[in-house]
Design an enzyme around this catalytic site. Structure first.
Site: not given
Length: 337
Positions: A35, A61, A86-87, A139-141, A164-165, A168, A194, A204, A295
């Site tokens: 990590d 790294d 990175e998320s 991820t689902d994104e 980000y998405s 990924k 998660n 969040l 938003d």
């Protein structure tokens, strides 16, 4: 004699829940946790592993090819479970470059090290390395945004909408390519949102709890009607271990909690729990702190995962529903904030 596996990003949120679970339930393996310890990594989250003789932490790294190669050679790595990424979507909008570096280049570096250490050539595994597997957590994104109905399945076309998405999605495709081109033994899992202990304060649910306890405005994007499918982190960890151990090579497994909630429902549930477990000094309901803010750019409206494949083929099932999982989560934060 134990085999050694490499876990990347094990000091992050999901990784630091996974490492103790894996060490406890898979005693035939030693773990090397690589990590970088960016802002999202916290060694305090792994204090229960510190004295475990089967656990080694390495700060570094995943883009450092010489370090990764050396770890494979010195520890004879026989498996990879790849969390490091990175998320945070907002961060990817403000500064996308670290997402491209870590999520794409880092995944490539790990795949190359695994290919060179485990394989003689395309389709030809070195003797003794036949069971070595590379598992990639996604991820689902990557699937983009859903309308009011429907679910993401493993066949859903990729349509990422944020840097980000997109990064990924790119890493997922690299993993797929290493399976089809070289025959590398890989699996991928795409998870829904998660939540649970040890999550970084920027996300969040920790933000809602932290702001409420500090009696500060709780910011909610837009109209608060964005929907996510919420997955308790330990349920996710169990699914990851199952896919790594029993999943079919080259396959993708969607892991979701079947707990769709919009952001308003999330904040109302947490505020009600805090009213019960930690009432404000003035007895005022915490939901009075909810504040709507502008938003996020490119904010996907709804994600929801169909987890039928992993349930059917591997026997996985989420043990926590949102009500039980969020209570455990709030209780953990009340003890640890």
């Amino acid at each position: 004699m134990n085999q050694t596996i490499l876990i990347t990003g094990g000091a992050g949120f999901i990784g630091s829940n996974f490492v103790p679970y894996f060490l406890e339930h898979y005693p035939q393996y030693d773990v090397v946790n690589l990590d970088k310890l960016t802002y999202a990594g916290n060694l305090a989250n792994l204090k229960e592993c510190k004295e475990n003789p089967r656990y080694t932490f390495v700060q570094g790294d995943i883009c450092d090819a010489s370090l990764v190669k050396r770890l494979f050679e010195e520890r004879d790595i026989r498996g990879v479970i790849h969390f490091a990424a990175e998320s945070h979507v907002d961060n990817s909008i403000a500064g996308p470059l670290p997402f491209i570096k870590t999520n794409i280049e880092g995944t490539f570096t790990l795949l190359e090290a695994a290919r060179q250490h485990w394989m003689k050539g395309p389709g030809e595994v070195k003797p003794g390395y036949e069971t070595c597997r590379f598992h990639h957590i996604s991820t689902d994104e990557v699937y983009g945004s859903l309308g009011a109905t429907g679910l993401f399945t493993e066949q859903t076309a990729y349509a990422p909408n944020s840097p980000y998405s997109a990064s990924k999605a790119s890493s997922d495709l690299l993993v797929r390519a290493y399976y089809h081109t070289y025959g590398l033994n890989v699996t991928t899992s795409n998870c829904s949102n998660n939540y649970g202990p040890k999550q970084h304060a920027e996300k969040l649910i920790p933000t809602i709890i932290r702001k409420a306890l500090a009696w500060e405005p709780i910011p909610i994007y837009g109209d608060g009607k964005n929907v996510r499918d919420w997955l308790y982190v330990l349920d996710h960890c169990k699914g990851i271990a199952l896919v790594w151990k029993q999943g079919k090579s080259g396959e993708t497994y969607n892991i979701g909690g079947r707990n769709e909630r919009n952001n308003l429902q999330i904040v109302e549930t947490i505020c009600a729990l805090l009213d019960e477990l930690h009432p404000s000094s003035g007895g005022i309901p915490y939901k009075e702190l909810v504040t709507f803010v502008k938003d996020r750019a490119g904010h996907d409206r709804r994600y929801a995962i169909d987890a039928s494949k992993i349930e059917r083929e591997l026997g996985w099932k989420a043990e926590e529903n949102f009500e039980t999982g969020i209570r455990k989560t709030v209780q953990w934060y009340l003890k640890n904030i």
